[in-house]
Motif scaffolding. Structure first.
Motif, PDB file in Angstrom:
ATOM      1  N   CYS A   1       0.835  -1.211   0.000  1.00  0.00           N
ATOM      2  CA  CYS A   1       0.000   0.000   0.000  1.00  0.00           C
ATOM      3  C   CYS A   1       0.864   1.253   0.000  1.00  0.00           C
ATOM      4  CB  CYS A   1      -0.920   0.009   1.221  1.00  0.00           C
ATOM      5  SG  CYS A   1      -2.374  -1.040   1.062  1.00  0.00           S
ATOM      6  N   THR A   2       1.967   1.224   0.747  1.00  0.00           N
ATOM      7  CA  THR A   2       2.863   2.373   0.815  1.00  0.00           C
ATOM      8  C   THR A   2       3.840   2.389  -0.348  1.00  0.00           C
ATOM      9  OG1 THR A   2       2.716   2.493   3.229  1.00  0.00           O
ATOM     10  CG2 THR A   2       4.655   3.490   2.204  1.00  0.00           C
ATOM     11  N   ALA A   3       4.405   1.215  -0.670  1.00  0.00           N
ATOM     12  CA  ALA A   3       5.466   1.163  -1.673  1.00  0.00           C
ATOM     13  C   ALA A   3       4.958   1.261  -3.095  1.00  0.00           C
ATOM     14  CB  ALA A   3       6.267  -0.129  -1.504  1.00  0.00           C
ATOM     15  N   LEU A   4       3.747   0.759  -3.350  1.00  0.00           N
ATOM     16  CA  LEU A   4       3.285   0.655  -4.731  1.00  0.00           C
ATOM     17  C   LEU A   4       2.097   1.541  -5.065  1.00  0.00           C
ATOM     18  CD1 LEU A   4       3.590  -3.190  -5.372  1.00  0.00           C
ATOM     19  CD2 LEU A   4       5.271  -1.386  -5.781  1.00  0.00           C
ATOM     20  N   TYR A   5       1.160   1.736  -4.143  1.00  0.00           N
ATOM     21  CA  TYR A   5      -0.012   2.526  -4.523  1.00  0.00           C
ATOM     22  C   TYR A   5      -0.571   3.358  -3.373  1.00  0.00           C
ATOM     23  CZ  TYR A   5      -2.128  -1.932  -2.922  1.00  0.00           C
ATOM     24  OH  TYR A   5      -2.445  -3.068  -2.236  1.00  0.00           O
ATOM     25  N   PRO A   6       0.257   4.241  -2.793  1.00  0.00           N
ATOM     26  CA  PRO A   6      -0.240   5.084  -1.699  1.00  0.00           C
ATOM     27  C   PRO A   6      -1.365   6.027  -2.113  1.00  0.00           C
ATOM     28  CG  PRO A   6       1.898   5.855  -2.449  1.00  0.00           C
ATOM     29  CD  PRO A   6       1.671   4.526  -3.102  1.00  0.00           C
TER      30      PRO A   6
ATOM     31  N   SER B   1       9.605  11.515 -14.179  1.00  0.00           N
ATOM     32  CA  SER B   1      10.550  11.538 -15.288  1.00  0.00           C
ATOM     33  C   SER B   1      11.301  10.215 -15.332  1.00  0.00           C
ATOM     34  CB  SER B   1      11.538  12.702 -15.146  1.00  0.00           C
ATOM     35  OG  SER B   1      12.301  12.568 -13.955  1.00  0.00           O
ATOM     36  N   GLY B   2      11.894   9.922 -16.502  1.00  0.00           N
ATOM     37  CA  GLY B   2      12.664   8.696 -16.634  1.00  0.00           C
ATOM     38  C   GLY B   2      11.789   7.463 -16.588  1.00  0.00           C
ATOM     39  N   VAL B   3      12.337   6.386 -16.044  1.00  0.00           N
ATOM     40  CA  VAL B   3      11.616   5.124 -15.893  1.00  0.00           C
ATOM     41  C   VAL B   3      11.261   4.943 -14.428  1.00  0.00           C
ATOM     42  CG1 VAL B   3      11.715   2.622 -16.172  1.00  0.00           C
ATOM     43  CG2 VAL B   3      12.813   4.103 -17.867  1.00  0.00           C
ATOM     44  N   GLN B   4       9.987   4.836 -14.151  1.00  0.00           N
ATOM     45  CA  GLN B   4       9.493   4.667 -12.785  1.00  0.00           C
ATOM     46  C   GLN B   4       8.657   3.386 -12.728  1.00  0.00           C
ATOM     47  OE1 GLN B   4      10.332   6.769 -10.320  1.00  0.00           O
ATOM     48  NE2 GLN B   4      11.341   8.296 -11.634  1.00  0.00           N
ATOM     49  N   TYR B   5       8.736   2.686 -11.598  1.00  0.00           N
ATOM     50  CA  TYR B   5       8.026   1.419 -11.474  1.00  0.00           C
ATOM     51  C   TYR B   5       6.817   1.501 -10.549  1.00  0.00           C
ATOM     52  CZ  TYR B   5      12.086  -0.376 -13.891  1.00  0.00           C
ATOM     53  OH  TYR B   5      13.072  -0.588 -14.829  1.00  0.00           O
ATOM     54  N   LEU B   6       6.582   2.662  -9.991  1.00  0.00           N
ATOM     55  CA  LEU B   6       5.400   2.865  -9.159  1.00  0.00           C
ATOM     56  C   LEU B   6       5.093   4.347  -9.108  1.00  0.00           C
ATOM     57  CD1 LEU B   6       6.353   4.023  -6.052  1.00  0.00           C
ATOM     58  CD2 LEU B   6       7.406   1.779  -6.093  1.00  0.00           C
ATOM     59  N   VAL B   7       3.866   4.653  -8.729  1.00  0.00           N
ATOM     60  CA  VAL B   7       3.422   6.042  -8.596  1.00  0.00           C
ATOM     61  C   VAL B   7       3.192   6.306  -7.111  1.00  0.00           C
ATOM     62  CG1 VAL B   7       1.644   7.732  -9.172  1.00  0.00           C
ATOM     63  CG2 VAL B   7       2.341   6.020 -10.868  1.00  0.00           C
TER      64      VAL B   7
ATOM     65  N   ARG C   1       0.465  11.088  -7.203  1.00  0.00           N
ATOM     66  CA  ARG C   1      -0.189  11.279  -8.494  1.00  0.00           C
ATOM     67  C   ARG C   1       0.173  12.632  -9.110  1.00  0.00           C
ATOM     68  NH1 ARG C   1      -5.576  13.309  -9.421  1.00  0.00           N
ATOM     69  NH2 ARG C   1      -6.544  12.461 -11.311  1.00  0.00           N
ATOM     70  N   ASP C   2       0.294  13.657  -8.306  1.00  0.00           N
ATOM     71  CA  ASP C   2       0.502  15.003  -8.839  1.00  0.00           C
ATOM     72  C   ASP C   2       1.888  15.178  -9.465  1.00  0.00           C
ATOM     73  OD1 ASP C   2      -1.084  17.459  -9.043  1.00  0.00           O
ATOM     74  OD2 ASP C   2       0.618  18.382  -8.000  1.00  0.00           O
ATOM     75  N   ASP C   3       2.823  14.254  -9.187  1.00  0.00           N
ATOM     76  CA  ASP C   3       4.141  14.333  -9.823  1.00  0.00           C
ATOM     77  C   ASP C   3       4.042  14.203 -11.341  1.00  0.00           C
ATOM     78  OD1 ASP C   3       5.553  14.631  -7.444  1.00  0.00           O
ATOM     79  OD2 ASP C   3       5.770  12.472  -7.146  1.00  0.00           O
ATOM     80  N   TYR C   4       2.920  13.697 -11.834  1.00  0.00           N
ATOM     81  CA  TYR C   4       2.765  13.432 -13.256  1.00  0.00           C
ATOM     82  C   TYR C   4       1.899  14.474 -13.954  1.00  0.00           C
ATOM     83  CZ  TYR C   4       5.024   9.177 -11.902  1.00  0.00           C
ATOM     84  OH  TYR C   4       5.944   8.299 -11.403  1.00  0.00           O
ATOM     85  N   ARG C   5       1.592  15.536 -13.250  1.00  0.00           N
ATOM     86  CA  ARG C   5       0.814  16.617 -13.846  1.00  0.00           C
ATOM     87  C   ARG C   5       1.596  17.242 -15.014  1.00  0.00           C
ATOM     88  NH1 ARG C   5      -3.573  19.173 -12.293  1.00  0.00           N
ATOM     89  NH2 ARG C   5      -3.516  18.143 -10.246  1.00  0.00           N
ATOM     90  N   ASP C   6       0.911  17.393 -16.127  1.00  0.00           N
ATOM     91  CA  ASP C   6       1.470  18.019 -17.335  1.00  0.00           C
ATOM     92  C   ASP C   6       2.664  17.260 -17.917  1.00  0.00           C
ATOM     93  OD1 ASP C   6      -0.424  20.079 -17.100  1.00  0.00           O
ATOM     94  OD2 ASP C   6       0.899  21.218 -15.768  1.00  0.00           O
ATOM     95  N   ARG C   7       2.795  15.978 -17.592  1.00  0.00           N
ATOM     96  CA  ARG C   7       3.870  15.164 -18.131  1.00  0.00           C
ATOM     97  C   ARG C   7       3.351  14.275 -19.260  1.00  0.00           C
ATOM     98  NH1 ARG C   7       8.295  17.296 -16.996  1.00  0.00           N
ATOM     99  NH2 ARG C   7       9.515  15.379 -16.767  1.00  0.00           N
ATOM    100  N   ARG C   8       4.249  13.937 -20.182  1.00  0.00           N
ATOM    101  CA  ARG C   8       3.916  12.999 -21.248  1.00  0.00           C
ATOM    102  C   ARG C   8       4.211  11.593 -20.727  1.00  0.00           C
ATOM    103  NH1 ARG C   8       7.762  15.265 -25.801  1.00  0.00           N
ATOM    104  NH2 ARG C   8       9.121  15.110 -23.953  1.00  0.00           N
ATOM    105  N   VAL C   9       3.158  10.838 -20.476  1.00  0.00           N
ATOM    106  CA  VAL C   9       3.276   9.551 -19.784  1.00  0.00           C
ATOM    107  C   VAL C   9       3.037   8.403 -20.756  1.00  0.00           C
ATOM    108  CG1 VAL C   9       2.364   8.104 -17.920  1.00  0.00           C
ATOM    109  CG2 VAL C   9       2.476  10.607 -17.635  1.00  0.00           C
TER     110      VAL C   9
END
Length: 344
Positions: free
Chosen positions: A46-51, A145-151, A154-162
């Motif tokens: 819950c914490t590591a993969l989908y908080p 940014s870069g390669v990420q394996y979890l989120v 959520r707001d870190d991805y605002r206005d990003r090309r995902v």
């Protein structure tokens, strides 16, 4: 060799949601707990993969974020003053001449416990990385940014090309969620059939039909492009070998987790296909005073749900009571009758 020693009623291996609820259930029966987890924070997956991923099947909560559920469980458990040993792994478990158990950790901590409750989830886990050349060059970048394996946020991805790769629940759910805030979302999958919950797939297809999400199917990941360590594009290949490049600030590959029981596999428990076979009436793991609950526990008809693990935590606590307090009668009481300790 241990450098610090503790003595307790119950040692709980795993600080995920089920392990945290086991603290509460044990506390309600007058048993103190020490909790060990290889992660440096409580909460498990819950914490590591989908908080920030919503969970919909927790009774009483039509929707609750993974991180919020952990916060509430820790607040509930705090009534019984658990001792946490985080960022360390239990590497030794052995029976003592006193019929108690000794647990030794990778940080040199030794714990003498009457009972062990194994709530280790899937054991230690990590992402299955796609076999892309130089992928490590784009890892370990700031979130979004870069390669990420979890989120995590959520707001870190605002206005990003995902670009999201995968066809399971994580891929589909995050595509739907991030479509609300990202500059663009593309989902790469090797076929046009997804393995996620039907309702989530319907949402994904509606967003694709509206042009909010691009479904890149049937394609597979083929390479990465960038400037320095900054990812700029994800190369994909179709079944005919034709390639195209998707503009991207971040790639989220959701190809599941690699799972490793680690030292647990050497403890003489009832192992069955990387799970611990238990008696569901007591959650006993086959050794006196050792119980298993949550995702690591297996028995016929088992449902891998958090709420199933919560029920198993209560079962294990009641079965543990006569081991911790031999000869002491346990009179079953509802929490509405018994109450809980005042917060201090």
């Amino acid at each position: 060799m241990t450098s610090t020693s503790f003595r307790t009623d119950v040692a709980i291996i795993g600080a995920g949601p089920v392990g945290l609820f086991a603290i509460f259930e044990c506390g309600m029966l007058g048993m103190a707990s020490h909790v060990i987890d290889v992660l440096d924070v409580a909460g498990g997956q819950c914490t590591a993969l989908y908080p920030e991923k919503p969970i919909y099947d927790i009774p009483g909560f039509p929707q609750i974020l993974g991180g919020e559920l952990i916060d509430r469980l820790q607040t509930q458990a705090a009534l019984f003053h658990p001792v946490y040993h985080l960022g360390q792994q239990v590497i030794e478990l052995k029976r003592l001449p006193t019929d108690r158990w000794f647990l030794g950790t990778s940080a040199g901590v030794g714990i003498d416990a009457a009972v062990v409750i194994l709530a280790a989830g899937v054991g230690s886990f990590g992402p299955n990385r796609p076999p892309l050349a130089h992928i490590q060059h784009f890892e370990q970048q700031p979130a979004g940014s870069g390669v990420q394996y979890l989120v995590r946020r959520r707001d870190d991805y605002r206005d990003r090309r995902v670009v999201i790769a995968g066809g399971g629940d994580s891929a589909v759910d995050w595509a739907v969620s991030l479509a609300e805030i990202a500059a663009s979302v593309a989902v790469v999958h090797r076929r046009d059939k997804f393995r996620a919950a039907p309702d989530s797939v319907q949402k994904l297809r509606r967003l694709a039909a509206a042009g909010t999400i691009e479904l890149v199917v049937p394609f597979q990941l083929a390479g990465l492009e960038g400037e320095g360590k900054q990812l700029t594009g994800v190369v994909v290949r179709d079944l005919d070998g034709q390639t195209r490049t998707l503009a991207a600030d971040v790639l989220l590959p959701f190809f599941g987790l690699s799972q490793d029981l680690g030292p647990i596999a050497r403890w003489g428990l009832n192992l069955y296909r990387n799970h611990v076979a238990i008696d569901p009436s007591t959650c006993s793991a086959g050794s006196a005073g050792v119980f298993a609950i949550g995702d690591i526990a297996s028995y016929p008809g088992k449902l891998k749900l958090i709420l199933t693990g919560f029920a198993e935590a209560a079962t294990a606590a009641h079965a543990a009571h006569p081991v911790v307090h031999p000869g002491e009668a346990l009179h079953f009481e509802y929490s509405t009758t018994k109450g809980v300790p005042a917060a201090s």
